[in-house]
Design a protein around this motif. Structure first.
Motif, PDB file in Angstrom:
ATOM      1  N   SER A 183       0.814  -1.209   0.000  1.00  0.00           N
ATOM      2  CA  SER A 183       0.000   0.000   0.000  1.00  0.00           C
ATOM      3  C   SER A 183       0.853   1.266   0.000  1.00  0.00           C
ATOM      4  O   SER A 183       0.355   2.350  -0.313  1.00  0.00           O
ATOM      5  CB  SER A 183      -0.923   0.007   1.226  1.00  0.00           C
ATOM      6  N   LYS A 184       2.124   1.132   0.333  1.00  0.00           N
ATOM      7  CA  LYS A 184       3.021   2.280   0.369  1.00  0.00           C
ATOM      8  C   LYS A 184       3.977   2.326  -0.818  1.00  0.00           C
ATOM      9  O   LYS A 184       4.402   3.395  -1.244  1.00  0.00           O
ATOM     10  CB  LYS A 184       3.849   2.263   1.674  1.00  0.00           C
ATOM     11  N   VAL A 185       4.337   1.156  -1.341  1.00  0.00           N
ATOM     12  CA  VAL A 185       5.298   1.076  -2.437  1.00  0.00           C
ATOM     13  C   VAL A 185       4.677   0.249  -3.548  1.00  0.00           C
ATOM     14  O   VAL A 185       4.074  -0.795  -3.296  1.00  0.00           O
ATOM     15  CB  VAL A 185       6.630   0.440  -1.969  1.00  0.00           C
ATOM     16  N   MET A 186       4.833   0.695  -4.779  1.00  0.00           N
ATOM     17  CA  MET A 186       4.316  -0.033  -5.921  1.00  0.00           C
ATOM     18  C   MET A 186       5.277  -1.169  -6.262  1.00  0.00           C
ATOM     19  O   MET A 186       6.278  -0.984  -6.954  1.00  0.00           O
ATOM     20  CB  MET A 186       4.160   0.899  -7.129  1.00  0.00           C
ATOM     21  N   ASN A 187       4.990  -2.344  -5.753  1.00  0.00           N
ATOM     22  CA  ASN A 187       5.847  -3.505  -5.990  1.00  0.00           C
ATOM     23  C   ASN A 187       5.440  -4.224  -7.265  1.00  0.00           C
ATOM     24  O   ASN A 187       4.308  -4.098  -7.745  1.00  0.00           O
ATOM     25  CB  ASN A 187       5.776  -4.473  -4.806  1.00  0.00           C
ATOM     26  N   ILE A 188       6.358  -5.015  -7.787  1.00  0.00           N
ATOM     27  CA  ILE A 188       6.088  -5.775  -9.005  1.00  0.00           C
ATOM     28  C   ILE A 188       5.368  -7.075  -8.690  1.00  0.00           C
ATOM     29  O   ILE A 188       4.410  -7.452  -9.338  1.00  0.00           O
ATOM     30  CB  ILE A 188       7.404  -6.063  -9.751  1.00  0.00           C
ATOM     31  N   VAL A 189       5.815  -7.780  -7.684  1.00  0.00           N
ATOM     32  CA  VAL A 189       5.304  -9.111  -7.359  1.00  0.00           C
ATOM     33  C   VAL A 189       4.503  -9.042  -6.075  1.00  0.00           C
ATOM     34  O   VAL A 189       4.910  -8.391  -5.110  1.00  0.00           O
ATOM     35  CB  VAL A 189       6.470 -10.116  -7.208  1.00  0.00           C
ATOM     36  N   SER A 190       3.363  -9.692  -6.047  1.00  0.00           N
ATOM     37  CA  SER A 190       2.554  -9.787  -4.839  1.00  0.00           C
ATOM     38  C   SER A 190       2.060 -11.221  -4.717  1.00  0.00           C
ATOM     39  O   SER A 190       1.817 -11.898  -5.714  1.00  0.00           O
ATOM     40  CB  SER A 190       1.364  -8.821  -4.890  1.00  0.00           C
ATOM     41  N   TYR A 191       1.912 -11.678  -3.461  1.00  0.00           N
ATOM     42  CA  TYR A 191       1.499 -13.049  -3.193  1.00  0.00           C
ATOM     43  C   TYR A 191       0.250 -13.050  -2.330  1.00  0.00           C
ATOM     44  O   TYR A 191       0.067 -12.178  -1.473  1.00  0.00           O
ATOM     45  CB  TYR A 191       2.607 -13.826  -2.468  1.00  0.00           C
ATOM     46  N   SER A 192      -0.574 -14.070  -2.541  1.00  0.00           N
ATOM     47  CA  SER A 192      -1.737 -14.259  -1.688  1.00  0.00           C
ATOM     48  C   SER A 192      -1.333 -15.038  -0.437  1.00  0.00           C
ATOM     49  O   SER A 192      -0.246 -15.633  -0.378  1.00  0.00           O
ATOM     50  CB  SER A 192      -2.834 -15.011  -2.444  1.00  0.00           C
ATOM     51  N   PHE A 193      -2.220 -15.045   0.560  1.00  0.00           N
ATOM     52  CA  PHE A 193      -1.928 -15.777   1.790  1.00  0.00           C
ATOM     53  C   PHE A 193      -1.774 -17.268   1.521  1.00  0.00           C
ATOM     54  O   PHE A 193      -0.895 -17.929   2.095  1.00  0.00           O
ATOM     55  CB  PHE A 193      -3.047 -15.529   2.806  1.00  0.00           C
ATOM     56  N   LEU A 194      -2.606 -17.809   0.649  1.00  0.00           N
ATOM     57  CA  LEU A 194      -2.527 -19.231   0.332  1.00  0.00           C
ATOM     58  C   LEU A 194      -1.205 -19.576  -0.341  1.00  0.00           C
ATOM     59  O   LEU A 194      -0.613 -20.631  -0.059  1.00  0.00           O
ATOM     60  CB  LEU A 194      -3.701 -19.636  -0.568  1.00  0.00           C
ATOM     61  N   GLU A 195      -0.711 -18.718  -1.202  1.00  0.00           N
ATOM     62  CA  GLU A 195       0.567 -18.975  -1.858  1.00  0.00           C
ATOM     63  C   GLU A 195       1.718 -18.951  -0.858  1.00  0.00           C
ATOM     64  O   GLU A 195       2.643 -19.764  -0.947  1.00  0.00           O
ATOM     65  CB  GLU A 195       0.793 -17.932  -2.956  1.00  0.00           C
ATOM     66  N   ILE A 196       1.679 -18.034   0.104  1.00  0.00           N
ATOM     67  CA  ILE A 196       2.739 -17.965   1.113  1.00  0.00           C
ATOM     68  C   ILE A 196       2.718 -19.208   1.990  1.00  0.00           C
ATOM     69  O   ILE A 196       3.767 -19.782   2.306  1.00  0.00           O
ATOM     70  CB  ILE A 196       2.592 -16.682   1.949  1.00  0.00           C
ATOM     71  N   VAL A 197       1.529 -19.653   2.400  1.00  0.00           N
ATOM     72  CA  VAL A 197       1.416 -20.887   3.186  1.00  0.00           C
ATOM     73  C   VAL A 197       1.955 -22.072   2.392  1.00  0.00           C
ATOM     74  O   VAL A 197       2.648 -22.940   2.928  1.00  0.00           O
ATOM     75  CB  VAL A 197      -0.050 -21.121   3.604  1.00  0.00           C
ATOM     76  N   CYS A 198       1.666 -22.094   1.108  1.00  0.00           N
ATOM     77  CA  CYS A 198       2.123 -23.189   0.253  1.00  0.00           C
ATOM     78  C   CYS A 198       3.648 -23.203   0.164  1.00  0.00           C
ATOM     79  O   CYS A 198       4.274 -24.272   0.238  1.00  0.00           O
ATOM     80  CB  CYS A 198       1.506 -23.032  -1.131  1.00  0.00           C
TER      81      CYS A 198
END
Length: 303
Positions: A185-200
């Motif tokens: 929300s503060k920095v425009m990042n290129i890659v973002s992950y969902s919670f399910l992907e991080i758990v995986c």
């Protein structure tokens, strides 16, 4: 015949001129070579960037994956999609967690098309029993041959290992997901992950500790510490290479602190399990456990 052919070609040319969008078929001499190719050619380097950053087909796959999971969260079908994975996909993701490829994103390469909870759940369950059983066997082998030692299985190690492993596999990804959402929300990042992907990712990164926990039975502290360092290097590199693209556009100090925190928490888990379940001193082999009742009985008879 020649006049009729000229008339046919003339009619075809007139038809093409009148309707430019019409589909035409050209017959060329087999000996001729085409003068040009239509359509731009795409370099392999650009495809590699799109695969890593998810700029092209991976975004379409992610969108389609999100459309499939449209059932309400209180229905059984919603959670069934998280376990809709075949054996080949699970083995492929396990292989990817054991052989991390530099420059390759684990989520984009293995997880993004179909994140699952089947693999992480059973990897954590197997790791719990591997640590508990190996810890008991290690304790038995260390004190084997001692006359005062009486082996007592410690079933509490199962519950303790389950609490540690599942808390790490769920709470740490939850905290990391919240932190990444806040930074996005503060920095425009290129890659973002969902919670399910991080758990995986965290679940599959723990697979290397299953054979490591089995080998921890070897009653040599040097061998155990070498094994834990190897496992930590492999699984830690998977986590670092996966989450670095999500923070590299952030402030340099914040990005490095995030990766260091991820690796340090992973190190704390592995070192803590080794120190508690395998290197902790055991007190159940002391002779005082059987000597006290005998002294009490002897004192009762003399009185």
């Amino acid at each position: 015949v020649a006049a009729s052919q000229d008339m046919q070609f003339g009619d075809a040319a007139t038809s093409v001129a009148a309707n430019p969008d019409a589909t035409t078929v050209s017959i060329e001499d087999p000996g001729e070579t085409p003068k040009h190719q239509t359509g731009p050619l795409r370099g392999s380097g650009r495809e590699e960037d799109d695969e890593l950053l998810g700029n092209d087909d991976s975004d379409k796959t992610e969108l389609l994956a999100g459309q499939k999971k449209s059932s309400p969260f209180w229905t059984f079908e919603y959670y069934q999609t998280f376990f809709d994975v075949d054996t080949y996909q699970v083995f492929d993701r396990i292989k990817g967690s054991l052989l991390p490829i530099p420059g390759k994103n684990f989520v984009r390469l293995y997880i993004r098309s179909n994140p699952d909870l089947y693999g992480p759940f059973w990897i954590c369950a197997t790791l719990v029993f591997a640590i508990a059983i190996s810890g008991n066997l290690s304790n038995f082998l260390i004190h084997l041959g001692e006359k005062t030692y009486h082996y007592v299985p410690e079933f509490r190690k199962v519950s303790i290992a389950a609490t540690i492993i599942y808390a790490y596999a769920w709470l740490v990804p939850l905290a990391l997901w919240g932190f990444l959402m806040w930074r996005n929300s503060k920095v425009m990042n290129i890659v973002s992950y969902s919670f399910l992907e991080i758990v995986c990712v965290y679940g599959y990164s723990l697979f290397i500790y299953i054979p490591t926990a089995i080998l921890w039975i070897i009653p040599q502290k040097a061998v155990r510490w070498i094994l834990v360092m190897i496992a930590l290097g492999i699984s830690g590199s998977v986590l670092a290479m996966t989450f670095w693209p999500a923070v590299r556009e952030d402030n340099r100090r914040v990005a490095l602190a995030t990766i260091m925190t991820i690796v340090l928490l992973h190190m704390l888990l592995s070192v803590g399990c080794l120190a508690y379940f395998f290197d902790a001193p055991e007190m159940d082999h002391l002779p005082t456990t059987t000597a006290i009742p005998n002294q009490t009985v002897a004192a009762a008879k003399s009185s």
